[in-house]
Write an enzyme that holds these catalytic residues in place. Structure first.
Site, PDB file in Angstrom:
ATOM      1  N   GLU A 150       0.601  -1.083   0.019  1.00  0.00           N
ATOM      2  CA  GLU A 150       0.159  -0.156  -0.236  1.00  0.00           C
ATOM      3  C   GLU A 150       1.043   1.622   0.186  1.00  0.00           C
ATOM      4  O   GLU A 150       1.988   0.907   0.492  1.00  0.00           O
ATOM      5  CB  GLU A 150      -0.764   0.141   1.246  1.00  0.00           C
ATOM      6  N   LYS A 207      -9.008   2.717  -2.340  1.00  0.00           N
ATOM      7  CA  LYS A 207      -9.611   2.394  -1.041  1.00  0.00           C
ATOM      8  C   LYS A 207     -10.740   2.420  -0.934  1.00  0.00           C
ATOM      9  O   LYS A 207     -11.333   3.638  -0.566  1.00  0.00           O
ATOM     10  CB  LYS A 207      -8.476   2.881   0.340  1.00  0.00           C
ATOM     11  N   CYS A 257      -5.852  -3.114   2.114  1.00  0.00           N
ATOM     12  CA  CYS A 257      -5.385  -3.693   3.746  1.00  0.00           C
ATOM     13  C   CYS A 257      -6.130  -3.373   4.685  1.00  0.00           C
ATOM     14  O   CYS A 257      -6.631  -4.496   4.109  1.00  0.00           O
ATOM     15  CB  CYS A 257      -4.593  -1.833   4.060  1.00  0.00           C
TER      16      CYS A 257
END
Length: 266
Positions: free
Chosen positions: A49, A117, A150
């Site tokens: 990330e 994200k 994540c």
């Protein structure tokens, strides 16, 4: 649930656990190129990330986002030189907003996908980033590959959504600190097991200021078992993914099929 056919052939996927906090972009590209050239031939390499900028870049994120196109060109050159797709995290700037994003460059150097994200944990990310609003997937040699970042993968609903769209593999660049080993060791294998998919989870190694990374990058089979698990050091770790393993897992436990009627309980 998608009725998409299983892939016809295996693929090799690698996770690059990088210890490159504070290294300039050119240095990161050099190390990535060296890792890929020195590793086993792979169809895809997944980097962590915010690999381009560093996760803890903070106030430097807007400036670093302006260099995203140059970095993407560098990654594209590496991908084309090695004939492998590369996924990596970076700060994406658009319309005055920043997104915690992951870009996938195909083995011919073209962009294959871009994921923003979907959920942001804690004050740090919410200070700098805006949430994305859609699932992302792409094709790789007959495999349907979904992209999460994540915290995204910690939500059962999101991985289930990817599986229902036909994903065979979920890739997840991450920046996991050593306070959260349960995510790598328990949650990620559970997401693979409960959906009958492979998961490739790529973390950083080392430190970023006071932030200490767990390492623990892994590739998990659809049976929930490790195919590869890294320690704390930098390195490239690869596994061969077999379509028959997906078939076997989904025939043994029909979670995807049986979950379709559970919406009325939600």
């Amino acid at each position: 649930m998608s009725d998409q056919a299983m892939p016809g052939e295996p693929i090799t996927v690698a996770v690059y656990q990088a210890a490159l906090a504070g290294v300039p972009a050119a240095g990161k590209l050099d190390r990535l190129a060296q890792a890929i050239a020195g590793g086993p031939p792979a169809d895809m390499v997944v980097c962590p990330e915010l690999f381009q900028s560093d996760y803890r870049a903070g106030q430097r994120l807007p400036v670093l986002a302006e260099a995203a196109a140059d970095f993407a060109r560098g990654v594209a050159e590496i991908a084309a030189a090695n004939g492998c797709a590369i996924a990596y995290g970076y700060p994406e700037a658009e319309d005055g907003r920043l997104y915690n994003a992951a870009r996938v460059i195909a083995g011919d150097g073209r962009m294959a996908a871009n994921h923003r994200k979907l959920r942001l944990p804690g004050a740090y990310e919410n200070t700098w980033f805006t949430c994305g609003d859609r699932l992302t997937d792409f094709s790789l040699r007959g495999w349907r590959v979904a992209v999460l970042i994540c915290y995204d993968i910690e939500f059962p609903e999101l991985v289930r959504g990817c599986a229902r769209r036909g994903a065979h593999l979920v890739i997840a660049p991450t920046a996991l600190s050593d306070d959260w080993s349960v995510v790598s060791e328990k949650i990620v294998p559970t997401r693979a097991f409960e959906n009958g998919v492979f998961v490739a989870y790529a973390n950083h190694a080392g430190r970023d200021g006071e932030f200490r990374y767990l390492g623990g990058s892994c590739i998990i089979g659809p049976d929930g078992q490790d195919r590869v698990r890294a320690g704390r050091e930098e390195g490239l770790h690869a596994a061969r993914l077999l379509p028959r393993d997906i078939v076997a897992a989904r025939e043994k436990l029909k979670y995807l099929e049986d979950s379709q009627s559970l919406g009325r309980f939600a």
